[in-house]
Design a protein around this motif. Structure first.
Motif, PDB file in Angstrom:
ATOM      1  N   LEU A 166      39.497 -75.211  68.492  1.00 56.27           N
ATOM      2  CA  LEU A 166      38.529 -75.681  68.823  1.00 56.27           C
ATOM      3  C   LEU A 166      39.061 -76.482  70.073  1.00 56.27           C
ATOM      4  N   ILE A 167      38.203 -76.598  71.143  1.00 56.90           N
ATOM      5  CA  ILE A 167      38.382 -77.265  72.305  1.00 56.90           C
ATOM      6  C   ILE A 167      37.535 -78.188  72.387  1.00 56.90           C
ATOM      7  N   ILE A 168      37.788 -79.362  72.854  1.00 61.38           N
ATOM      8  CA  ILE A 168      36.717 -80.370  73.461  1.00 61.38           C
ATOM      9  C   ILE A 168      37.109 -81.048  74.690  1.00 61.38           C
ATOM     10  N   ASP A 169      36.262 -80.832  75.665  1.00 59.03           N
ATOM     11  CA  ASP A 169      36.738 -81.054  77.148  1.00 59.03           C
ATOM     12  C   ASP A 169      35.203 -81.494  77.662  1.00 59.03           C
ATOM     13  N   ASP A 170      34.958 -82.726  78.277  1.00 57.40           N
ATOM     14  CA  ASP A 170      33.830 -82.994  79.015  1.00 57.40           C
ATOM     15  C   ASP A 170      33.750 -82.511  80.197  1.00 57.40           C
ATOM     16  N   GLU A 171      34.636 -81.941  80.733  1.00 59.63           N
ATOM     17  CA  GLU A 171      34.539 -81.068  82.067  1.00 59.63           C
ATOM     18  C   GLU A 171      34.192 -79.765  81.944  1.00 59.63           C
ATOM     19  N   PRO A 172      32.908 -79.165  82.289  1.00 59.31           N
ATOM     20  CA  PRO A 172      32.634 -77.778  81.725  1.00 59.31           C
ATOM     21  C   PRO A 172      33.604 -76.845  82.607  1.00 59.31           C
ATOM     22  N   LEU A 173      34.157 -77.109  83.814  1.00 59.66           N
ATOM     23  CA  LEU A 173      35.425 -76.401  84.187  1.00 59.66           C
ATOM     24  C   LEU A 173      36.242 -76.199  83.620  1.00 59.66           C
ATOM     25  N   ASP A 174      37.245 -77.128  83.248  1.00 61.36           N
ATOM     26  CA  ASP A 174      38.367 -77.221  82.422  1.00 61.36           C
ATOM     27  C   ASP A 174      38.139 -76.669  81.148  1.00 61.36           C
ATOM     28  N   LEU A 175      36.785 -76.693  80.521  1.00 62.90           N
ATOM     29  CA  LEU A 175      36.740 -75.888  79.310  1.00 62.90           C
ATOM     30  C   LEU A 175      36.597 -74.589  79.355  1.00 62.90           C
ATOM     31  N   PHE A 176      35.964 -74.071  80.570  1.00 55.67           N
ATOM     32  CA  PHE A 176      36.003 -72.636  81.009  1.00 55.67           C
ATOM     33  C   PHE A 176      37.350 -71.871  81.204  1.00 55.67           C
ATOM     34  N   ILE A 177      38.109 -72.800  81.871  1.00 59.91           N
ATOM     35  CA  ILE A 177      39.389 -72.108  82.234  1.00 59.91           C
ATOM     36  C   ILE A 177      40.197 -72.317  80.784  1.00 59.91           C
ATOM     37  N   ALA A 178      40.156 -73.341  79.948  1.00 62.59           N
ATOM     38  CA  ALA A 178      40.819 -73.116  78.633  1.00 62.59           C
ATOM     39  C   ALA A 178      40.388 -71.748  77.945  1.00 62.59           C
ATOM     40  N   ARG A 179      38.949 -71.645  77.901  1.00 62.04           N
ATOM     41  CA  ARG A 179      38.461 -70.557  76.865  1.00 62.04           C
ATOM     42  C   ARG A 179      38.833 -69.260  77.532  1.00 62.04           C
ATOM     43  N   THR A 180      38.796 -69.316  78.818  1.00 64.74           N
ATOM     44  CA  THR A 180      39.318 -67.889  79.577  1.00 64.74           C
ATOM     45  C   THR A 180      40.750 -67.619  79.440  1.00 64.74           C
ATOM     46  N   VAL A 181      41.694 -68.480  79.301  1.00 66.60           N
ATOM     47  CA  VAL A 181      43.076 -68.420  79.174  1.00 66.60           C
ATOM     48  C   VAL A 181      43.182 -68.102  77.720  1.00 66.60           C
ATOM     49  N   LEU A 182      42.638 -68.430  76.841  1.00 67.16           N
ATOM     50  CA  LEU A 182      43.081 -68.494  75.395  1.00 67.16           C
ATOM     51  C   LEU A 182      42.137 -67.254  74.621  1.00 67.16           C
ATOM     52  N   GLN A 183      41.040 -67.107  74.727  1.00 61.90           N
ATOM     53  CA  GLN A 183      39.925 -66.247  74.019  1.00 61.90           C
ATOM     54  C   GLN A 183      40.677 -64.857  74.103  1.00 61.90           C
ATOM     55  N   GLY A 184      41.592 -64.244  74.923  1.00 62.35           N
ATOM     56  CA  GLY A 184      41.982 -62.988  74.912  1.00 62.35           C
ATOM     57  C   GLY A 184      43.110 -62.897  73.530  1.00 62.35           C
ATOM     58  N   GLU A 185      43.732 -64.044  73.123  1.00 64.46           N
ATOM     59  CA  GLU A 185      44.526 -63.801  71.913  1.00 64.46           C
ATOM     60  C   GLU A 185      44.087 -64.680  70.724  1.00 64.46           C
ATOM     61  N   PHE A 186      42.963 -65.632  70.762  1.00 67.61           N
ATOM     62  CA  PHE A 186      42.619 -66.639  70.002  1.00 67.61           C
ATOM     63  C   PHE A 186      41.207 -66.584  70.083  1.00 67.61           C
ATOM     64  N   GLU A 187      40.534 -66.870  68.645  1.00 66.05           N
ATOM     65  CA  GLU A 187      39.181 -67.240  68.555  1.00 66.05           C
ATOM     66  C   GLU A 187      39.081 -68.628  68.964  1.00 66.05           C
ATOM     67  N   VAL A 188      38.014 -68.877  70.260  1.00 64.32           N
ATOM     68  CA  VAL A 188      38.036 -70.111  70.668  1.00 64.32           C
ATOM     69  C   VAL A 188      36.656 -70.639  70.771  1.00 64.32           C
ATOM     70  N   GLU A 189      36.346 -71.774  70.234  1.00 60.27           N
ATOM     71  CA  GLU A 189      35.225 -72.423  70.368  1.00 60.27           C
ATOM     72  C   GLU A 189      35.364 -73.790  71.194  1.00 60.27           C
ATOM     73  N   GLY A 190      34.269 -73.898  72.154  1.00 61.31           N
ATOM     74  CA  GLY A 190      34.554 -75.056  72.842  1.00 61.31           C
ATOM     75  C   GLY A 190      33.282 -75.899  73.209  1.00 61.31           C
ATOM     76  N   PHE A 191      33.278 -77.309  73.433  1.00 63.48           N
ATOM     77  CA  PHE A 191      32.442 -78.030  73.448  1.00 63.48           C
ATOM     78  C   PHE A 191      32.627 -79.163  74.494  1.00 63.48           C
ATOM     79  N   THR A 192      31.472 -79.706  75.130  1.00 63.24           N
ATOM     80  CA  THR A 192      31.738 -80.786  76.051  1.00 63.24           C
ATOM     81  C   THR A 192      31.185 -81.861  75.536  1.00 63.24           C
ATOM     82  N   SER A 193      30.857 -81.904  74.505  1.00 59.32           N
ATOM     83  CA  SER A 193      30.055 -83.243  73.721  1.00 59.32           C
ATOM     84  C   SER A 193      30.701 -83.453  72.299  1.00 59.32           C
ATOM     85  N   LEU A 194      30.975 -84.754  71.875  1.00 60.49           N
ATOM     86  CA  LEU A 194      31.329 -84.682  70.621  1.00 60.49           C
ATOM     87  C   LEU A 194      30.231 -84.624  69.658  1.00 60.49           C
ATOM     88  N   LYS A 195      29.001 -84.691  69.847  1.00 57.47           N
ATOM     89  CA  LYS A 195      27.958 -84.303  68.949  1.00 57.47           C
ATOM     90  C   LYS A 195      27.856 -83.084  68.612  1.00 57.47           C
TER      91      LYS A 195
END
Length: 118
Positions: free
Chosen positions: A4-33
């Motif tokens: 699970l990744i929480i980052d308010d910067e959409p670009l940083d979240l996109f980069i993290a998901r892109t780097v990790l999703q080939g090997e891990f199941e990734v869920e990402g959000f830009t808001s706590l809610k």
């Protein structure tokens, strides 16, 4: 392994998901809610939380909310940041984080921190 990744910067979240999703199941959000809505009905093996999410919202607030929601200690909780000094690191570890992962995210670093062997 689900991350699970929480980052308010959409670009940083996109980069993290892109780097990790080939090997891990990734869920990402830009808001706590949105994160908490998802976490109510889903489990995860690790959480990566940006240090500063908003002027009054920090990684510690997110981890605290997740711990209340999940009724217990969250394992494999890491702060994502470009810089954390030793005083901040001690406070984060005392709060329950396992450490800090520097941005930009590296697959090799995530593997090492989570103990994943290729």
């Amino acid at each position: 392994m689900k991350i699970l990744i929480i980052d308010d910067e959409p670009l940083d979240l996109f980069i993290a998901r892109t780097v990790l999703q080939g090997e891990f199941e990734v869920e990402g959000f830009t808001s706590l809610k949105d994160c908490l809505i998802w976490a109510q009905n889903n489990d995860f093996d690790a959480v990566l939380i940006d240090y500063y999410l908003d002027t009054d919202l920090h990684a510690t607030d997110v981890l605290e909310a997740l711990q209340k929601l999940k009724s217990g200690t969250i394992k494999n909780a890491f702060v994502l940041s470009s810089f954390v000094d030793s005083t901040q690191l001690k406070k984060l570890k005392d709060f329950g984080f396992d450490g800090v992962i520097n941005k930009p995210i590296s697959l090799a670093v995530i593997r090492a921190r989570l103990g994943v062997v290729q």
